[in-house]
Design a protein around this motif. Structure first.
Motif, short mmCIF file in Angstrom:
data_model
loop_
_atom_site.label_atom_id
_atom_site.label_comp_id
_atom_site.label_asym_id
_atom_site.label_seq_id
_atom_site.Cartn_x
_atom_site.Cartn_y
_atom_site.Cartn_z
N LEU A 114 0.88 -8.50 -4.77
CA LEU A 114 0.90 -8.34 -3.31
C LEU A 114 0.85 -9.69 -2.61
CD1 LEU A 114 -0.83 -4.97 -3.06
CD2 LEU A 114 1.08 -5.62 -1.62
N LYS A 139 11.85 -5.62 5.56
CA LYS A 139 11.44 -4.23 5.79
C LYS A 139 10.36 -4.16 6.87
CE LYS A 139 10.94 0.09 3.46
NZ LYS A 139 11.03 0.79 2.19
N ARG A 140 9.44 -5.14 6.83
CA ARG A 140 8.40 -5.17 7.85
C ARG A 140 9.00 -5.45 9.22
NH1 ARG A 140 3.47 -8.85 5.69
NH2 ARG A 140 2.11 -7.11 5.20
N ASP A 158 -7.09 -6.57 1.94
CA ASP A 158 -6.61 -6.48 3.32
C ASP A 158 -5.09 -6.70 3.43
OD1 ASP A 158 -6.72 -9.10 2.60
OD2 ASP A 158 -7.72 -9.81 4.41
N ILE A 159 -4.40 -6.70 2.29
CA ILE A 159 -2.94 -6.84 2.34
C ILE A 159 -2.29 -5.47 2.20
CG2 ILE A 159 -0.90 -7.90 1.30
CD1 ILE A 159 -2.62 -10.07 0.19
N GLU A 160 -1.39 -5.17 3.11
CA GLU A 160 -0.63 -3.93 2.99
C GLU A 160 0.81 -4.20 3.40
OE1 GLU A 160 -1.88 -0.56 5.41
OE2 GLU A 160 -0.95 0.78 3.94
N ILE A 161 1.75 -3.79 2.56
CA ILE A 161 3.16 -3.98 2.90
C ILE A 161 3.84 -2.62 3.00
CG2 ILE A 161 3.29 -6.27 1.84
CD1 ILE A 161 4.67 -4.98 -0.56
N GLU A 162 5.05 -2.62 3.57
CA GLU A 162 5.77 -1.36 3.74
C GLU A 162 6.60 -1.01 2.51
OE1 GLU A 162 5.26 -3.49 6.12
OE2 GLU A 162 4.70 -2.41 7.92
N ASN A 163 6.70 -1.91 1.56
CA ASN A 163 7.52 -1.65 0.37
C ASN A 163 6.70 -0.98 -0.72
OD1 ASN A 163 8.42 -4.03 1.90
ND2 ASN A 163 10.15 -3.98 0.49
N PHE A 164 7.39 -0.27 -1.58
CA PHE A 164 6.72 0.37 -2.70
C PHE A 164 6.90 -0.51 -3.94
CE2 PHE A 164 8.45 3.90 -0.06
CZ PHE A 164 7.25 4.28 0.50
N ILE A 165 5.82 -1.01 -4.49
CA ILE A 165 5.93 -1.84 -5.69
C ILE A 165 5.75 -0.95 -6.92
CG2 ILE A 165 5.11 -3.91 -6.88
CD1 ILE A 165 3.87 -4.89 -4.37
N LYS A 200 -0.82 -10.55 6.51
CA LYS A 200 -1.41 -9.62 5.54
C LYS A 200 -1.10 -8.19 5.94
CE LYS A 200 -4.93 -12.59 3.72
NZ LYS A 200 -6.34 -12.77 3.36
N GLN A 201 -1.00 -7.96 7.23
CA GLN A 201 -0.51 -6.68 7.73
C GLN A 201 0.78 -6.99 8.48
OE1 GLN A 201 -2.59 -3.64 7.47
NE2 GLN A 201 -3.75 -4.92 6.04
N ILE A 225 3.73 8.39 3.00
CA ILE A 225 4.24 7.09 2.54
C ILE A 225 3.17 6.01 2.40
CG2 ILE A 225 6.58 7.42 3.48
CD1 ILE A 225 5.73 5.56 5.78
N TYR A 280 2.50 1.17 -5.62
CA TYR A 280 1.38 0.67 -4.82
C TYR A 280 1.90 -0.28 -3.76
CZ TYR A 280 1.52 -3.61 -7.69
OH TYR A 280 1.90 -4.76 -8.31
N SER A 281 1.13 -0.40 -2.68
CA SER A 281 1.58 -1.26 -1.58
C SER A 281 0.39 -1.89 -0.86
CB SER A 281 2.43 -0.46 -0.59
OG SER A 281 1.80 0.75 -0.28
N ARG A 282 -0.77 -1.81 -1.50
CA ARG A 282 -1.97 -2.28 -0.80
C ARG A 282 -2.96 -2.85 -1.80
NH1 ARG A 282 -6.56 0.55 0.30
NH2 ARG A 282 -5.62 2.38 -0.64
N VAL A 283 -3.57 -3.98 -1.42
CA VAL A 283 -4.72 -4.49 -2.16
C VAL A 283 -5.59 -5.24 -1.16
CG1 VAL A 283 -3.80 -6.76 -2.90
CG2 VAL A 283 -5.42 -5.58 -4.35
#
Ligand SMILES: [Fe+2]
Ligand SMILES: [Fe+2]
Lengths: 266, 271
Positions: A11, A62-63, B97-104, A98-99, B56, B92-95
């Motif tokens: 991430l 995408k973001r 405080d990081i969150e992304i819109e993509n699916f890893i 991060k967001q 999602i 997964y897409s979050r760890v």
């Protein structure tokens, strides 16, 4: 737990282009910061730099697409797809997210793109389109100054501006054809914040001149007519009355304060 | 119970509920936490068409459990529409405080199977409805693997006792990009676990295949779909469309295409 380490690394890699450079240039520093076991570091080093770059571009794109794209899409479209990817990665390296913070970064991003525009004629064009998008984003978000009194005025949150490209082209943003030839053609645009987004209209120079002078002022019907006449005289295709009537019907001119007679009745 | 040919609900369909009622057998609805919004969107269909919920942002593959608020909101929506099932992405897409819109894509390891399965089981229990997990497109996978992607999915299905939302377009794109045989992949998945399909058109930009959810489902995707309908118990197809979409009429061609395949293997739906 090693899955935690892998997820943390992946991430972070997804949002920090500089981290993938660091991974290949100085693997042990990455191993230390992400608490990777030797076999995990060896696995990470099997990731392809090219794939990681594509991954970072995808995440950024995408973001951006999520909400902010409509505000920057014209400016971005003037860069080649490879420079778009490079610029996106460069931008998120400087402005770590991060967001999804793209909505807070729109003006910063447009300024960043303007800095990257080339020094030639294409660059002038890029800068003009970027200036347009920046104007669209900024102008209508600024609240109007209080106007007191009664009379007629230009509706709140209306702005007009002129650019070195036809208004219709800027509004549609379909720049594929005939763009260089059209650069230098003066275009006029009206923008109005409708409460949720900005509505854009192409106007001509007559309306531009009229609104430019009218925005932020309060008029009696008589004063408004005088202003319109001064302008209509230069544009023979319509009278001052027609001009005011059209703006009134479109809701661009509005009555303000209590009980104002329609200008038509005066 | 949802079955037949359905469509992923989009705001572009708001003004033509009668067209949807006429042409599709069920709806897939992207989770929204606000029940008033759900009611506004789905009001004309509730009680008339079965609904399934697509979530999602739970990131069920993350080591950290999904956010409680989101899980609760999902349950409220699923209960409100009496969802036949609920789907999420196997990724997964979050760890932290990081969150992304993509699916890893998860690493194809036992540890990832264990983590994802636990979250799926917990969620399934909490929702009181079946969960199905979607295969995602991926550019990058963790280089050290214990299993192939298909074997990994199979193991999650079995240990979490959940179903598969097979995105046929995603499978096709992954098989091209990562050069594997999609039929081998399909043969690995237990036949009774394929619950629902996703079908969509894709595009190629700068030599790169993108699951852009445009119109016009690729014939190769339809070929794989036929294999699935012929060889698994799957009984539900959803068309996903996010681009080239102004009104419901824009998806009619894809609906007809899917319906013809559905009827070929399952017969006509009573409507
Ligand atoms: Fe999905
Ligand atoms: Fe999908």
């Amino acid at each position: 737990m090693s899955l935690q380490q892998i997820q943390s690394l992946m991430l972070n890699l997804s949002i920090k282009p500089q981290l993938s450079n660091q991974l290949f240039a100085d693997p042990s520093s990455v191993q230390a910061s992400y608490d990777l076991a030797d076999h995990e570091l060896q696995a990470a080093l099997q990731l392809q730099a090219r794939d990681l770059e594509a991954f970072q571009t995808h995440v950024a794109l995408k973001r951006l697409n999520r909400l902010a794209m409509p505000y920057v899409t014209r400016s971005l479209s003037l860069f080649s797809s490879s420079s778009r990817a490079r610029l996106l990665r460069e931008f998120v390296t400087i402005h770590e997210m991060k967001q999804n913070f793209w909505m807070q970064n729109i003006i910063t991003f447009l300024d960043f793109l303007a800095d990257k525009a080339t020094g030639d004629k294409h660059g002038d064009l890029q800068r003009e389109v970027i200036a347009f998008e920046k104007w669209v984003y900024e102008s209508c978000r600024a609240t109007d100054e209080e106007v007191s009194g009664t009379g007629l005025r230009v509706a709140s949150r209306v702005r007009v501006a002129t650019f070195q490209l036809p208004g219709e082209l800027l509004i549609d943003g379909k720049f594929q054809e005939a763009l260089p030839e059209l650069f230098g053609t003066q275009g006029f645009v009206l923008a109005q914040w409708n409460g949720a987004e900005v509505d854009l209209y192409e106007i001509d120079s007559g309306y531009y001149d009229f609104l430019k002078q009218g925005i932020g002022r309060m008029f009696t019907s008589q004063e408004l007519l005088v202003l319109a006449e001064g302008i209509a005289v230069r544009y023979e295709e319509r009278t001052a009355h027609e001009m005011i009537e059209e703006l009134y019907e479109a809701g661009i001119l509005v009555t303000h304060g209590k009980e104002v007679k329609s200008w038509l009745e005066v | 119970m949802a079955r037949g040919v359905g469509i992923g609900y989009r705001s572009q369909f708001t003004n033509t509920p009668e067209l949807l009622l006429q042409h599709v057998d069920f709806l897939e609805y992207n989770q929204r936490p606000n029940l008033e919004a759900v009611q506004a969107d789905l009001g004309p269909f509730l009680g008339k068409l079965p609904v399934v919920i697509h979530s999602i942002n739970l990131s069920l593959g993350s080591v950290e459990p999904p956010a409680e608020q989101r899980v609760e909101a999902l349950k409220r929506t699923a209960d409100f529409v009496n969802a036949s099932w609920v789907s999420e992405h196997l990724s997964y897409s979050r760890v932290g405080d990081i969150e992304i819109e993509n699916f890893i894509a998860l690493p194809y390891t036992d540890e990832a199977i264990e983590v994802a399965s636990k979250h799926i089981l917990d969620l399934q229990n909490f929702l009181g409805r079946p969960m199905i997990m979607e295969n995602v497109t991926h550019h990058i996978t963790w280089p050290v693997k214990q299993y192939s992607e298909a074997e990994f999915i199979k193991r999650v299905m079995l240990s979490a006792d959940c179903g598969l939302l097979l995105d046929v377009t995603n499978l096709y794109l992954n098989s091209v990009v990562h050069k594997y045989d999609p039929i081998e992949y399909l043969k690995t998945i237990p036949r009774d676990r394929v619950v629902q399909l996703h079908l969509a058109g894709h595009t190629e930009t700068d030599g790169e295949l993108v699951d852009s959810h445009v119109g016009g489902i690729d014939p190769k995707v339809m070929e794989l779909t036929e294999w699935v309908m012929d060889n698994t118990s799957c009984d539900a197809m959803i068309i996903e469309r996010d681009n080239q979409l102004e009104t419901f009429n824009d998806v009619l061609e894809d609906v007809a295409l899917c319906r013809s395949v559905y009827q070929k293997y399952r017969g006509a739906m009573e409507r």
